[in-house]
Design an enzyme around this catalytic site. Structure first.
Site, PDB file in Angstrom:
ATOM      1  N   ARG A 215       0.839  -1.207   0.000  1.00  0.00           N
ATOM      2  CA  ARG A 215       0.000   0.000   0.000  1.00  0.00           C
ATOM      3  C   ARG A 215       0.873   1.255   0.000  1.00  0.00           C
ATOM      4  NH1 ARG A 215      -3.729  -3.368   3.233  1.00  0.00           N
ATOM      5  NH2 ARG A 215      -2.583  -2.963   5.163  1.00  0.00           N
ATOM      6  N   PHE A 231     -12.162  -5.083  -5.497  1.00  0.00           N
ATOM      7  CA  PHE A 231     -12.187  -5.898  -4.277  1.00  0.00           C
ATOM      8  C   PHE A 231     -11.689  -5.041  -3.106  1.00  0.00           C
ATOM      9  CE2 PHE A 231     -11.063  -8.544  -7.949  1.00  0.00           C
ATOM     10  CZ  PHE A 231     -12.130  -9.425  -7.997  1.00  0.00           C
ATOM     11  N   ASP A 253     -16.700  -3.199  -4.403  1.00  0.00           N
ATOM     12  CA  ASP A 253     -16.761  -4.412  -3.590  1.00  0.00           C
ATOM     13  C   ASP A 253     -18.191  -4.940  -3.612  1.00  0.00           C
ATOM     14  OD1 ASP A 253     -14.666  -5.712  -1.435  1.00  0.00           O
ATOM     15  OD2 ASP A 253     -16.756  -6.111  -0.876  1.00  0.00           O
ATOM     16  N   ASP A 303      -6.932  -6.829  -6.043  1.00  0.00           N
ATOM     17  CA  ASP A 303      -6.546  -7.593  -4.848  1.00  0.00           C
ATOM     18  C   ASP A 303      -7.701  -8.511  -4.457  1.00  0.00           C
ATOM     19  OD1 ASP A 303      -5.167  -8.504  -2.640  1.00  0.00           O
ATOM     20  OD2 ASP A 303      -5.730  -6.798  -1.376  1.00  0.00           O
ATOM     21  N   CYS A 343      -3.487 -14.178  -3.644  1.00  0.00           N
ATOM     22  CA  CYS A 343      -3.171 -14.711  -2.317  1.00  0.00           C
ATOM     23  C   CYS A 343      -3.498 -16.201  -2.251  1.00  0.00           C
ATOM     24  CB  CYS A 343      -3.922 -13.946  -1.229  1.00  0.00           C
ATOM     25  SG  CYS A 343      -5.719 -14.097  -1.347  1.00  0.00           S
TER      26      CYS A 343
END
Length: 399
Positions: A215, A231, A253, A303, A343
């Site tokens: 970030r 997201f 989102d 993300d 991830c």
């Protein structure tokens, strides 16, 4: 003495991974279970030849039948052992994460800190603890006590409410574990920015602290740019983009509740202004709509949540990653920047780069990787446990 203790005897040739210090012993490698160990009990691991290989936590219902505590047969797994491992983990964070960087960080990263199945995150004056394996569950109360002693933080909340516990034969559980409380949402500070975090009900343990330095990297690239944050969850990337001088930020989102929290985080930092937009929508559908509207951006953040927890889901997940990256490349203006992440444990770094490369090709754009990103140093990766490197990220620039 060890002859009378529970032990796992491996099939011939299956000791290789243990000798290479990989912490997982799979059920297929075990020829015999000696004694009557219960879930979470410490067992000795032996080669077929009888060679003593170390001590592990036993998990009879899991494909990972044992997780190595230590490869030293002379070492005893007890409270003193756990204290040493926790102290080492805490010292590593003190060394690598400056106190003024954040008061929210991961203190224990499971196998990579020599504490299989144990995850501990700190949020200001609250610890959030996850016991993800039978071994960590067995020592749960002791670990909580030691953490309180070593950190000086009395309030510990448990978030062992994750699917992986079922693989270990354990029920999901969440609630106060130690301390008087209060156990409620709280404010953390990260690189001088303030965030309202809900460790009790939020995703993971409340906040994506593994993205802290990524970030900060984004913040330095946002000045004067139109930014799309996909997201967005509770808006951490959006806050950093605005703090970095972005001209506009659109956050997407599927959760209206998450976006409400994101709005609060933007307001908390005094960053509300014209050009800040919020969209409650499915990201895939929203990106296709933007494509059809010929809308474009200077910087896009992808993300997404975990598409592939294991390699078995990798093929299906790869299609999802390909789709969103292809759409993002189509929406970027010349000179635009893409921050894209995975991830998913089932997607390797090499596969992720291949997916993003294919997405750029199909989008008809020329792009270069200008930087590789990963989880922060408070999420270390043991050299003998590459599975600990779950977060993969790329900064790509469109020519």
């Amino acid at each position: 003495m060890s002859e009378h203790l529970p032990s796992l005897i491996l099939h011939p040739g299956r000791e290789k991974s243990v000798l290479l210090r990989h912490p997982w012993v799979f059920s297929g490698a075990v020829r015999q279970v000696s004694g009557d160990p219960q879930p979470g009990d410490t067992v000795e691991v032996r080669a077929a030849s009888g060679e003593r290989l170390g001590w592990a936590a036993y998990s009879p219902t899991s494909k990972i039948q044992a997780r190595m505590w230590t490869w030293n047969p002379q070492e005893t797994v007890d409270e003193a052992f756990l204290r040493r491992r926790l102290a080492q983990a805490l010292e590593l964070r003190r060394t690598l994460v400056p106190a003024d960087e954040s008061n929210a960080l991961r203190l224990v990263h499971a196998e990579s800190d020599g504490l299989p199945g144990l995850v501990v995150d700190r949020y200001a004056n609250l610890l959030v603890m996850q016991c993800l394996s039978a071994g960590a569950e067995r020592w749960r109360a002791t670990l909580a006590q030691l953490l309180a002693e070593l950190t000086g933080i009395e309030n510990i909340y448990e978030r062992s409410d994750v699917d992986v516990r079922r693989l270990e034969g354990l029920p999901e559980r969440a609630g106060p574990l130690r301390g008087p409380g209060p156990f409620e949402p709280l404010e953390i500070v990260e690189h001088g920015l303030r965030f309202w975090v809900d460790p009790i009900h939020g995703q993971k343990t409340g906040f994506y602290i593994d993205q802290r330095r990524n970030r900060a990297r984004l913040r330095g690239l946002c000045a004067g740019r139109d930014v799309l944050n996909c997201f967005a969850y509770t808006g951490a990337f959006s806050v950093y983009a605005l703090a970095g001088g972005a001209r506009s930020v659109l956050s997407i989102d599927t959760s209206g509740e998450a976006l409400a929290a994101a709005r609060e985080n933007v307001a908390r930092n005094g960053l509300e202004r014209a050009g800040v937009e919020w969209l409650e929508a499915d990201v895939f559908q929203a990106l296709r709509a933007f494509r059809d509207q010929a809308r474009s951006f200077d910087l896009i953040v992808l993300d997404p949540p975990k598409f592939a927890p294991t390699a078995a889901q990798a093929e299906r997940a790869a299609r999802g990653y390909k789709d969103i990256n292809l759409l993002a490349f189509k929406l970027l203006r010349p000179g635009g920047i893409l921050f894209t992440f995975s991830c998913s444990g089932g997607i390797s770094t090499e596969l992720f780069q291949k997916i993003v490369s294919g997405a750029a090709l199909d989008a008809g754009v020329d792009a270069v990787i200008v930087e590789h990103l990963a989880q922060g140093p408070d999420h270390p990766v043991a050299l003998n446990f590459p599975e600990g490197a779950y977060l993969k990220g790329l900064i790509c620039c469109v020519k």
